[in-house]
Each structure stands twice: as C-alpha cells, then as structure tokens.
Design a protein around this motif. Structure first.
Motif, PDB file in Angstrom:
ATOM      1  N   UNK A  37       0.796  -1.490   0.152  1.00  0.00           N
ATOM      2  CA  UNK A  37      -0.061   0.074   0.220  1.00  0.00           C
ATOM      3  C   UNK A  37       0.826   1.224  -0.038  1.00  0.00           C
ATOM      4  N   UNK A  38       0.707   2.110  -0.988  1.00  0.00           N
ATOM      5  CA  UNK A  38       1.456   3.581  -0.968  1.00  0.00           C
ATOM      6  C   UNK A  38       0.312   4.377  -0.487  1.00  0.00           C
ATOM      7  N   UNK A  39       0.888   5.167   0.437  1.00  0.00           N
ATOM      8  CA  UNK A  39      -0.035   6.304   0.985  1.00  0.00           C
ATOM      9  C   UNK A  39       0.371   7.567   0.861  1.00  0.00           C
ATOM     10  N   UNK A  40      -0.276   8.747   1.008  1.00  0.00           N
ATOM     11  CA  UNK A  40      -0.044  10.241   1.093  1.00  0.00           C
ATOM     12  C   UNK A  40       0.601  10.089   2.639  1.00  0.00           C
ATOM     13  N   UNK A  41       1.150  11.475   2.755  1.00  0.00           N
ATOM     14  CA  UNK A  41       1.561  11.847   4.122  1.00  0.00           C
ATOM     15  C   UNK A  41       0.524  12.649   4.883  1.00  0.00           C
ATOM     16  N   UNK A  42       0.814  12.745   6.201  1.00  0.00           N
ATOM     17  CA  UNK A  42       0.156  13.979   7.034  1.00  0.00           C
ATOM     18  C   UNK A  42       0.308  15.279   6.445  1.00  0.00           C
ATOM     19  N   UNK A  55      -2.874   0.610  -3.982  1.00  0.00           N
ATOM     20  CA  UNK A  55      -2.860  -0.671  -3.354  1.00  0.00           C
ATOM     21  C   UNK A  55      -2.338  -1.681  -4.553  1.00  0.00           C
ATOM     22  N   UNK A  56      -1.453  -2.361  -4.120  1.00  0.00           N
ATOM     23  CA  UNK A  56      -1.093  -3.511  -5.133  1.00  0.00           C
ATOM     24  C   UNK A  56      -1.348  -4.847  -4.411  1.00  0.00           C
ATOM     25  N   UNK A  57      -1.813  -5.731  -5.270  1.00  0.00           N
ATOM     26  CA  UNK A  57      -2.012  -7.229  -4.999  1.00  0.00           C
ATOM     27  C   UNK A  57      -1.427  -7.929  -5.854  1.00  0.00           C
ATOM     28  N   UNK A  80       2.096  -0.441   6.313  1.00  0.00           N
ATOM     29  CA  UNK A  80       3.400  -0.684   5.458  1.00  0.00           C
ATOM     30  C   UNK A  80       3.769  -2.180   6.113  1.00  0.00           C
ATOM     31  N   UNK A  81       3.487  -2.362   6.954  1.00  0.00           N
ATOM     32  CA  UNK A  81       4.202  -3.752   7.608  1.00  0.00           C
ATOM     33  C   UNK A  81       3.200  -4.965   7.371  1.00  0.00           C
ATOM     34  N   UNK A  82       1.923  -4.588   7.335  1.00  0.00           N
ATOM     35  CA  UNK A  82       0.987  -5.546   7.261  1.00  0.00           C
ATOM     36  C   UNK A  82      -0.351  -5.201   6.186  1.00  0.00           C
ATOM     37  N   UNK A  83       0.181  -4.963   4.738  1.00  0.00           N
ATOM     38  CA  UNK A  83      -0.707  -4.571   3.824  1.00  0.00           C
ATOM     39  C   UNK A  83      -2.089  -5.493   3.762  1.00  0.00           C
ATOM     40  N   UNK A  92     -12.750  -2.048   8.818  1.00  0.00           N
ATOM     41  CA  UNK A  92     -12.505  -1.662  10.322  1.00  0.00           C
ATOM     42  C   UNK A  92     -11.085  -1.290  10.736  1.00  0.00           C
ATOM     43  N   UNK A  93     -10.381  -2.109  11.249  1.00  0.00           N
ATOM     44  CA  UNK A  93      -9.028  -1.774  11.569  1.00  0.00           C
ATOM     45  C   UNK A  93      -8.096  -1.525  10.304  1.00  0.00           C
ATOM     46  N   UNK A  94      -8.163  -1.941   9.202  1.00  0.00           N
ATOM     47  CA  UNK A  94      -7.491  -1.441   8.094  1.00  0.00           C
ATOM     48  C   UNK A  94      -7.725  -0.296   7.329  1.00  0.00           C
ATOM     49  N   UNK A  95      -8.092   0.693   8.046  1.00  0.00           N
ATOM     50  CA  UNK A  95      -8.653   1.914   7.373  1.00  0.00           C
ATOM     51  C   UNK A  95      -7.236   2.548   6.755  1.00  0.00           C
ATOM     52  N   UNK A  96      -7.419   3.434   5.719  1.00  0.00           N
ATOM     53  CA  UNK A  96      -6.130   4.130   5.081  1.00  0.00           C
ATOM     54  C   UNK A  96      -5.834   5.129   5.647  1.00  0.00           C
ATOM     55  N   UNK A  97      -6.681   6.221   5.728  1.00  0.00           N
ATOM     56  CA  UNK A  97      -6.513   7.773   6.192  1.00  0.00           C
ATOM     57  C   UNK A  97      -7.646   8.141   7.191  1.00  0.00           C
ATOM     58  N   UNK A  98      -7.255   9.226   7.872  1.00  0.00           N
ATOM     59  CA  UNK A  98      -8.016   9.970   8.722  1.00  0.00           C
ATOM     60  C   UNK A  98      -7.752  11.377   8.004  1.00  0.00           C
TER      61      UNK A  98
END
Length: 121
Positions: A37-42, A55-57, A80-83, A92-98
């Motif tokens: 998973x590649x994400x933006x930063x705060x 998201x890569x599968x 990052x550690x557990x995509x 639920x727990x695997x949200x991407x952004x706030x």
C-alpha cells in the motif's frame, strides 16, 4: 457518525469534520491478496477524484481515489508492515486515512449502505 460509500469502492466514516477512509470488502475481494500500500503523508491536501495512493495485489495494482476534498491528518502506518490487513479487515482496523474534510456538501454525492449494495449488486 455516518458512513458513506463511493463508486470507486471507498468507504468514508464521518465524525464531525473528520473522516476515516478505507476500501470496501468488495474492493478487497476483487483485488485478491494485497501485498503493498502506497499512501500520502500527513499534511497532504487533495481534491475529490485525485489519486491518493496505490494498492498492489498479486493480481493487479489499483489507485485509491479521494471520495471528497480534504487534508490527510494521518495515514494508517500499520499497513506498511501488514498490507494484508486490508484483506482481513478492510472496513474496520485496516482504514487507510484519517482526513480533515474541506467540503461537507460533497458527502451528498456519495451512497449510503443500501445504495452501495445496490451499486455492486
């Protein structure tokens, strides 16, 4: 607290002017085993429709599109550690952004759960 869904298979959980964004179970099922998973930063700003991550599968790569305008408050660094958490608990727990919402009226363009179920039906 309200939850909305986009046609790009993201969910948006709204609490005040803050929203949590993730992908739906349907999206996770379609992607298969998620490996990156590649994400933006705060602090990153974006507009509705912008590419805000990847998201890569094992089957494909898929962009994450912003369902609304906003600013990233925090990204879920655990991905990052557990995509693969996106396969196990995408709504639920695997949200991407706030994010901090910029335009609350954009929520009107999203679907409720019944509308989303009908959309993917």
């Amino acid at each position: 607290m309200s939850i909305y869904y986009s046609e790009e298979h993201e969910w948006v959980l709204v609490e005040g002017d803050t929203a949590t964004i993730g992908i739906t179970q349907h999206a996770a099922d379609q992607l298969g085993e998620i490996v990156f998973v590649e994400q933006k930063e705060a602090g990153d700003d974006f507009e509705k429709g912008d590419d805000i991550g990847v998201i890569e599968s094992v089957k494909a790569a898929s962009e994450i599109y912003a369902p609304v305008d906003g600013e990233v408050i925090t990204a879920n660094e655990a991905l990052a550690d557990n995509p693969g958490a996106l396969n196990e608990s995408p709504e639920a727990d695997a949200w991407i952004y706030k994010i901090k919402l910029s335009d609350m009226s954009q929520l009107e363009d999203l679907m409720d759960l019944d509308g989303y179920k009908s959309f993917i039906g």
